[in-house]
Design an enzyme around this catalytic site. Structure first.
Site, PDB file in Angstrom:
ATOM      1  N   LYS A 102       1.076  -1.255  -0.165  1.00  0.00           N
ATOM      2  CA  LYS A 102       0.202  -0.209   0.663  1.00  0.00           C
ATOM      3  C   LYS A 102       1.182   1.631  -0.248  1.00  0.00           C
ATOM      4  O   LYS A 102       2.175   1.255   0.608  1.00  0.00           O
ATOM      5  CB  LYS A 102      -0.869  -0.120   1.551  1.00  0.00           C
ATOM      6  CG  LYS A 102      -2.218   1.265   1.001  1.00  0.00           C
ATOM      7  CD  LYS A 102      -3.140   0.940   2.374  1.00  0.00           C
ATOM      8  CE  LYS A 102      -4.291   1.914   2.795  1.00  0.00           C
ATOM      9  NZ  LYS A 102      -4.541   2.068   0.941  1.00  0.00           N
ATOM     10  N   GLY A 107       7.393   0.671   5.690  1.00  0.00           N
ATOM     11  CA  GLY A 107       7.628  -0.091   4.523  1.00  0.00           C
ATOM     12  C   GLY A 107       7.724  -0.139   3.188  1.00  0.00           C
ATOM     13  O   GLY A 107       8.707   0.204   2.688  1.00  0.00           O
ATOM     14  N   CYS A 108       6.725   0.646   2.445  1.00  0.00           N
ATOM     15  CA  CYS A 108       6.575   0.936   1.141  1.00  0.00           C
ATOM     16  C   CYS A 108       6.893   2.104   0.842  1.00  0.00           C
ATOM     17  O   CYS A 108       7.545   2.233  -0.591  1.00  0.00           O
ATOM     18  CB  CYS A 108       5.180   0.171   1.146  1.00  0.00           C
ATOM     19  SG  CYS A 108       4.184  -1.225   0.836  1.00  0.00           S
ATOM     20  N   THR A 109       6.827   2.391   1.758  1.00  0.00           N
ATOM     21  CA  THR A 109       7.535   4.200   1.554  1.00  0.00           C
ATOM     22  C   THR A 109       8.903   4.005   1.711  1.00  0.00           C
ATOM     23  O   THR A 109       9.727   4.762   0.309  1.00  0.00           O
ATOM     24  CB  THR A 109       6.986   5.163   2.210  1.00  0.00           C
ATOM     25  OG1 THR A 109       5.751   5.618   2.124  1.00  0.00           O
ATOM     26  CG2 THR A 109       7.650   6.737   1.421  1.00  0.00           C
ATOM     27  N   ALA A 112      10.693   2.239  -1.742  1.00  0.00           N
ATOM     28  CA  ALA A 112      10.083   3.115  -2.959  1.00  0.00           C
ATOM     29  C   ALA A 112      11.069   5.020  -3.459  1.00  0.00           C
ATOM     30  O   ALA A 112      11.484   4.423  -4.233  1.00  0.00           O
ATOM     31  CB  ALA A 112       8.647   3.918  -3.055  1.00  0.00           C
TER      32      ALA A 112
END
Length: 208
Positions: A102, A107-109, A112
């Site tokens: 998401k 973690g995703c930020t 990315a």
């Protein structure tokens, strides 16, 4: 069977005859159970061990079957900036398709932004980087603008792309997994377990 079982010595014969009747009566009812077990994949595993040896010709990969050295599942999509993405048409360039849960989560930020920070090196190698999650295009555009992400993000709200790559998808969230595809159009590396703190460096190494 008109014989009279009158002796104790005949008891094993009586028992055996009774068991034969019981087993015979169950065979018909057990057939659907056996079929259900095979369809669930539980019995399929044991059945495959006795199957005839596979031929040398490689069979086309089914959905979710991604193997190193084989072409990845093809797909066509539109990225957050309107770019048309057709995976097969990218042959000749190294491609990284990474699935993540998401936008704007910790973690995703981090993942990315690590790709963003490594972008100069990746871009110099001609890499096409495609992030995929269940978020919609508006979310992807906001995520891109907020963190100045220079690569493509694709929306997969129903998990259809995830299913093609065998990536678990539940309640709108894809598992964090990555696929490195060489310029020859074949899968070079598969990450079913991703450590976001080192992943961008791993990808750079894979494409060196």
């Amino acid at each position: 069977m008109r014989r009279t079982f009158s002796k104790i010595a005949d008891l094993p014969l009586i028992f055996a005859f009774s068991c034969t009747l019981v087993v015979s009566g169950c065979k018909k009812d057990d057939a659907p159970v056996a079929a259900a077990s095979l369809s669930s994949g539980t019995a399929a595993t044991s059945a495959s061990s006795s199957a005839a040896p596979a031929t040398s010709a490689a069979a086309p990969l089914a959905a979710g079957d991604v193997e190193v050295g084989q072409p990845p599942p093809d797909f066509t999509a539109t990225a957050q900036d309107g770019t048309a993405v057709h995976l097969a048409a990218l042959k000749g360039k190294p491609v990284v398709v990474y699935f993540y849960p998401k936008d704007e989560t910790a973690g995703c930020t981090k993942e990315a932004c690590s790709f963003r920070d490594a972008w100069d090196a990746l871009h110099a190698k001609g890499v096409v980087l495609i992030g995929v999650s269940g978020d919609n295009d508006d979310s992807h555009r906001a995520f891109t603008a907020n963190h100045k992400l220079p690569f493509l993000l694709v929306s997969d709200p129903k998990g259809e792309l995830a299913a093609k790559f065998g990536v678990p998808f539940h309640l709108g969230y894809a598992a964090r997994q990555s696929f490195v595809i060489g310029a020859d159009g074949n899968v070079k590396k598969i990450y079913r377990d991703v450590d976001v703190t080192v992943h961008s460096q791993q990808i750079e190494g894979d494409l060196s």
